[in-house]
Write an enzyme that holds these catalytic residues in place. Sequence first.
Site, PDB file in Angstrom:
ATOM      1  N   ASP A  79      34.496  62.124  -4.263  1.00 39.49           N
ATOM      2  CA  ASP A  79      35.390  62.396  -3.131  1.00 39.49           C
ATOM      3  C   ASP A  79      36.263  63.605  -3.460  1.00 39.49           C
ATOM      4  OD1 ASP A  79      36.808  60.903  -5.121  1.00 39.49           O
ATOM      5  OD2 ASP A  79      38.395  60.518  -3.679  1.00 39.49           O
ATOM      6  N   HIS A 125      26.649  60.206  -6.826  1.00 38.14           N
ATOM      7  CA  HIS A 125      27.430  60.067  -5.591  1.00 38.14           C
ATOM      8  C   HIS A 125      28.415  61.240  -5.572  1.00 38.14           C
ATOM      9  CE1 HIS A 125      29.751  58.147  -2.393  1.00 38.14           C
ATOM     10  NE2 HIS A 125      30.823  58.503  -3.071  1.00 38.14           N
ATOM     11  N   ASP A 163      20.123  55.493  -9.970  1.00 38.14           N
ATOM     12  CA  ASP A 163      20.361  56.925  -9.775  1.00 38.14           C
ATOM     13  C   ASP A 163      20.285  57.219  -8.285  1.00 38.14           C
ATOM     14  OD1 ASP A 163      20.814  59.548 -10.350  1.00 38.14           O
ATOM     15  OD2 ASP A 163      18.763  59.981 -10.995  1.00 38.14           O
ATOM     16  N   GLU A 188      28.831  57.399  -9.498  1.00 37.17           N
ATOM     17  CA  GLU A 188      29.742  58.479  -9.130  1.00 37.17           C
ATOM     18  C   GLU A 188      30.032  59.299 -10.387  1.00 37.17           C
ATOM     19  OE1 GLU A 188      32.923  57.236  -6.577  1.00 37.17           O
ATOM     20  OE2 GLU A 188      33.679  59.278  -6.326  1.00 37.17           O
TER      21      GLU A 188
HETATM   22  O1  9MR Z   1      37.630  54.571 -11.718  1.00 41.38           O
HETATM   23  C1  9MR Z   1      38.137  53.691 -10.724  1.00 41.38           C
HETATM   24  C2  9MR Z   1      37.779  52.272 -11.104  1.00 41.38           C
HETATM   25  O2  9MR Z   1      38.425  51.911 -12.310  1.00 41.38           O
HETATM   26  C3  9MR Z   1      38.135  51.322  -9.977  1.00 41.38           C
HETATM   27  O3  9MR Z   1      37.655  50.037 -10.304  1.00 41.38           O
HETATM   28  C4  9MR Z   1      37.513  51.821  -8.670  1.00 41.38           C
HETATM   29  C5  9MR Z   1      37.814  50.930  -7.484  1.00 41.38           C
HETATM   30  O4  9MR Z   1      39.149  50.965  -7.158  1.00 41.38           O
HETATM   31  O5  9MR Z   1      37.951  53.131  -8.389  1.00 41.38           O
HETATM   32  C6  9MR Z   1      37.573  54.070  -9.358  1.00 41.38           C
HETATM   33  O6  9MR Z   1      38.103  55.301  -9.028  1.00 41.38           O
HETATM   34  C7  9MR Z   1      37.585  55.986  -7.894  1.00 41.38           C
HETATM   35  C8  9MR Z   1      38.785  56.409  -7.059  1.00 41.38           C
HETATM   36  O7  9MR Z   1      39.427  55.283  -6.520  1.00 41.38           O
HETATM   37  C9  9MR Z   1      38.422  57.393  -5.958  1.00 41.38           C
HETATM   38  N1  9MR Z   1      37.679  58.511  -6.468  1.00 41.38           N
HETATM   39  C10 9MR Z   1      36.471  58.109  -7.202  1.00 41.38           C
HETATM   40  C11 9MR Z   1      36.836  57.227  -8.373  1.00 41.38           C
HETATM   41  C12 9MR Z   1      35.606  56.888  -9.208  1.00 41.38           C
HETATM   42  O8  9MR Z   1      34.742  56.020  -8.560  1.00 41.38           O
END
Ligand code: 9MR
Length: 608
Positions: free
Chosen positions: A186, A529, A579, A588
């Site tokens: 994102d 992602h 993947d 991601e």
């Molecule tokens: O890295 C984050 C993980 O520890 C959490 O469990 C998850 C759900 O809240 O979110 C991950 O962080 C994401 C963030 O909220 C938005 N940008 C992408 C991040 C990686 O997936």
Amino acid sequence: MPKSLRPWLAAIPLLCVATGEPNPVHLNQIGFLPEAAKRAMVADPSLAPLPWRLRDASGGEVAHGLTEVFGDDSASGEHVHRIDLGAYSKPGSGYRLIVGDKQSRPFAIDAGAYDRLQYSALNYFYQTRAGIAIEAAFAGGPIWARPAGHRPEKATCVSGKDSLGNDWPGCPYILDVTGGWYDAGDQGKYVVNGGIALWTLLDLYERQVALDRPSPFADGKAALPEAGNGINDLLDEARWEMNFFLEMQVPEGTRLRMPAGVKRDAPGLVFNEVDASGMAHHKVADEHWTGLPTPPQLDRETRYLFPPSTAATLNLAATAAQCARIWRSIDPPFAARCLGAAERAWTAAKRNPEIYAIAEFNGSGGYGDGDLSDEFYWAAAELYATTGRDEYEQALRASPHFAASPIGEPGWPHVAALGSLTLLTVRNRLPPSDKARLKAGLIAAADAWLADESRNGYAVPYAPANGYPWGSNASILNRAILLARAFDLTGKPAFRDGVVDAMDYILGRNPLDRSFVSGYGARPMEHPHHRFWAHQLDPKLPPPPPGVLSGGPNSTSLGADPIGRGMKGKCAPQMCWADHPFAFSLNEVAINWNAPLLWVSTWLAERR
Ligand code: 9MR
């Protein structure tokens, strides 16, 4: 994230899979360092050890032995045999390992195995910059070039109702927060997660200075627009994020209505007016989730500043304190600006110690954290290392984290280890008894993680009791940073080999036979992602550049995305991965994940 808020989930196209066939002999796909551990794994039902042979490029046998039967392994779901080539160390390429009736791909033993990866891992940060055009010359080719995203980025605070009906009041200003790094797939920019990523780059620099090691990132070594400015390229990259952090600070004299002391979003929150001067906004991000793909320059969503949080404020205090001591001799006015920001942030966090990031809103991630004791400790440690002032020393001594042993695994919500590592790396006035205790806490952690290797078949220094979490690959690499520092401080070969075990897992010694790093190894991750590196979704867009780390297996949040949902109940922890560009809980990419890849690959490149 509620499903309805991610519109692109409506239709999941059938995607083709391009990667080569898996090989049954699992090993690091970029090669072994001559002097360190060399291990491979195979899944085989045999209860008895299997014979193995190592052949060189000409086919001649150069070593042989028997596998060690680990047996049934709940992490991989396999019956695992381990092979240890450790004693054989002759550099060369085209080696093959034969185990029973299985044969590996050709592989190398090469002191330069990590020479390239460290630069690719750093280049990830350049390519994820906001507010600047990404140029072909620095990005590795025209396919990765793109116009600047979010330039300029001038935003005011979000206001109005969140999903639980709380009415957020907004703020009376607009901040210019152009720049920084996008977080991940994102395009949100989050101070909390940016903090650990920024710290990791700066710590890598400070470690090399402290140990008097030549930097592979001396000016001009990396592909960056700042090359030739006389400043270490790691610092050039880190400053891009640091500048953004400074812009996220709430102006002096600002009073905001906020729900203080509340740890969870709930209907009917009470908002009280507080003096928010010097706090940091938690994030700047889209009002609604954008579709997949959306190159940054095509993001049409309104961008908002989201409410300040104590956690973000302490992330700013900690990293700006690092900045103040690092740039003191390089750019004194910038260093002074950082110190001022760090001290104002510290004061603001003390004044408002319990303003939690409680609402996700619906166009970005939450990064909420209900325990800020480690953030306070980290910020105090950085400020103490920079200034030596009593106030910070007292805050350190009052913190339970100062005496903790073993010190904990770092992650965006767990930052105590960052403070302790700084106190061990950067010269400061703590008495030797404190330093000895911090060092003992680091070694206790490293020992515990080495012991974890006997708890899983693939000998990963990682054995979480409740399954593999979101971003498990980075958890493993963050452990590797501490193992590496334990080796720096003790010279004990087992700690070095623990770092190698961690990186071997990331680069192919895993039951999926995958390199989780794009562009590296025979079966690399290819379809992250990501809203721009989305070739599979739009052939006009590029695949990921080399050197991008996948978040990795996640057996604990399999409900989060449609791909993970389909795997629920069907995968052993290390197998819960795909993947696939829609698998945001598995595949991601993120700044806080690529940062330890950079740190550890740089450390391994030093082992010659
Ligand atoms: O890295 C984050 C993980 O520890 C959490 O469990 C998850 C759900 O809240 O979110 C991950 O962080 C994401 C963030 O909220 C938005 N940008 C992408 C991040 C990686 O997936």
